[in-house]
Write a protein that holds these residues in place. Structure first.
Motif, short mmCIF file in Angstrom:
data_model
loop_
_atom_site.label_atom_id
_atom_site.label_comp_id
_atom_site.label_asym_id
_atom_site.label_seq_id
_atom_site.Cartn_x
_atom_site.Cartn_y
_atom_site.Cartn_z
N TYR A 146 24.00 8.95 13.09
CA TYR A 146 23.66 8.79 11.67
C TYR A 146 24.92 8.50 10.84
O TYR A 146 24.91 7.64 9.96
N LYS A 147 26.02 9.22 11.14
CA LYS A 147 27.23 9.04 10.32
C LYS A 147 27.85 7.66 10.52
O LYS A 147 28.46 7.10 9.61
N GLY A 161 26.13 5.03 11.14
CA GLY A 161 25.19 4.02 10.65
C GLY A 161 24.38 3.34 11.74
O GLY A 161 23.65 2.39 11.45
N TYR A 162 24.50 3.82 13.00
CA TYR A 162 23.69 3.22 14.06
C TYR A 162 22.21 3.55 13.87
O TYR A 162 21.33 2.79 14.25
N LYS A 190 19.69 4.70 10.76
CA LYS A 190 19.66 4.83 9.30
C LYS A 190 18.41 5.59 8.87
O LYS A 190 17.30 5.30 9.36
N PRO A 191 18.57 6.56 7.97
CA PRO A 191 17.38 7.26 7.44
C PRO A 191 16.54 6.32 6.60
O PRO A 191 17.07 5.39 5.97
N LYS A 192 15.24 6.56 6.61
CA LYS A 192 14.33 5.75 5.79
C LYS A 192 14.02 6.47 4.48
O LYS A 192 14.09 7.70 4.42
N ARG A 193 13.69 5.70 3.48
CA ARG A 193 13.43 6.29 2.17
C ARG A 193 11.94 6.29 1.86
O ARG A 193 11.20 5.39 2.27
N ASP A 247 15.46 10.08 4.27
CA ASP A 247 16.50 10.28 3.26
C ASP A 247 15.98 11.19 2.15
O ASP A 247 14.77 11.27 1.91
#
Length: 354
Positions: free
Chosen positions: A31-32, A34-35, A37-40, A157
């Motif tokens: 996650y850190k 960027g591999y 990515k959280p979804k919104r 996110d």
């Protein structure tokens, strides 16, 4: 499962903790970097979670926030993983805000409890909380999602990341599971937007705790909260008791919650004489033989009546109760030492997003 792991010999736990640490570090690195990515979700999203296993009061705080947002004119929803439920459905609508739609087997105890106590709030469960959030966005248009127990759920996110810290066991022995009680390293406290210290009505070294939290999290807000029994009710008769009526009474109690010692302490706070106490693992599914044993043992111990939690009652509701002793259910709510400061914090962030 976790309690069994915590009872293993230390060398075994040490090895398992190392494996767990590597797995957690790898996931966080994805996650850190960027591999992954959280979804919104479309709605403003608030996560309520903790760093340790065991009860720190997440669900009462979720209820508190939902009530606060309703009072401020918002349309909140609650999304939970539904831990302990028997259904494997990817999405269960527990309440559409007007009517409870699911059973305890489909929803789990905590989501169903929230559904009963929060009319006007849409509540759903599912392991993929982004999928659940998008479903609620499409069908109900809430303006706030409240995620119950989601500090480690990085796939969705969030706009606010509220971290609960138990004043009496703040750092879970400072070791990862199963050597200690941490779900991830203490350094991850830095992800929090604010910290809520729970059980703050107990004696603890507030200055030392706050200094350590500042060291780990930086200059973020720290709030102090506690829980209290606000009422006891007899579900079969409708009778109610103020908790002050526990004073001097000889009672029995039982529960299957994350922190049974806290429930016992809450009862003792009202100077009840606890002649019998039995705890089961968190989310335990009671069988009639459990109740028969509890009621018999409590009666033998001289209890005038039995007390359990509202979360337990959700799982007991459909079972026949022995008639040897009355059963009262304790309704527990969260409180803040400075409720106005917490309200202002939430509303300020919500209005900033609008």
């Amino acid at each position: 499962m976790i309690e069994r792991l915590l009872r293993l010999p230390r060398p075994i736990r040490k090895g398992l903790a190392l494996l767990f640490k590597l797995g957690v570090a790898f996931r966080l690195a994805l996650y850190k970097a960027g591999y992954v990515k959280p979804k919104r979700a479309r709605a403003f999203t608030i996560s309520v979670g903790n760093l340790t296993v065991g009860g720190t009061g997440k669900t009462p705080l979720v209820e508190y926030i939902a009530r606060l947002l309703l009072a401020e004119g918002y349309r909140p929803s609650v999304i939970s993983r539904g831990y302990g439920r028997r259904s494997r459905a990817p999405l269960v609508l527990v309440s559409d805000g007007a009517r409870v739609q699911a059973t305890v087997f489909d929803a789990g105890d905590e989501p169903l409890l929230l559904a009963r106590r929060l009319p006007g709030v849409v509540i759903a469960v599912g392991a993929g909380r982004h999928t659940v959030a998008r479903h609620l966005d499409d069908w109900f248009q809430p303006d706030v999602h409240i995620l119950d127990d989601a500090f480690q759920h990085l796939a969705l996110d969030r706009d606010l990341n509220l971290l609960l810290i138990d004043a009496l066991d703040p750092f879970g022995g400072e070791e990862l599971l199963p050597l200690g009680r941490l779900r991830e390293p203490l350094s991850e406290i830095a992800r929090a937007s604010a910290i809520v210290v729970t059980r703050a009505d107990h004696p603890f070294d507030q200055l030392s705790l706050e200094a350590r939290l500042r060291e780990l999290a930086g200059p973020i807000p720290i709030f102090y909260s506690y829980h209290e029994i606000v009422e006891l009710f007899a579900p079969r008769t409708g009778d109610t008791l103020f908790p002050q009526k526990l004073y001097g009474r000889t009672i029995g109690a039982f529960c299957a919650v994350g922190n049974p010692h806290l429930f016992r302490h809450d009862l003792a706070h009202y100077r009840a004489r606890i002649a019998y106490f039995r705890s089961f693992r968190d989310h335990h599914w009671y069988a009639p033989r459990d109740l028969a044993r509890v009621f018999k043992e409590a009666e033998s111990a001289g209890a005038e009546f039995l007390v359990t939690t509202e979360k337990d009652w959700v799982r007991l509701d459909a079972l026949p109760l022995p008639e040897t002793l009355p059963l009262y259910v304790a309704r527990i709510e969260a409180r803040f030492e400075d409720a106005e400061a917490f309200r202002t914090f939430l509303v300020r962030h919500l209005r900033a997003r609008a």
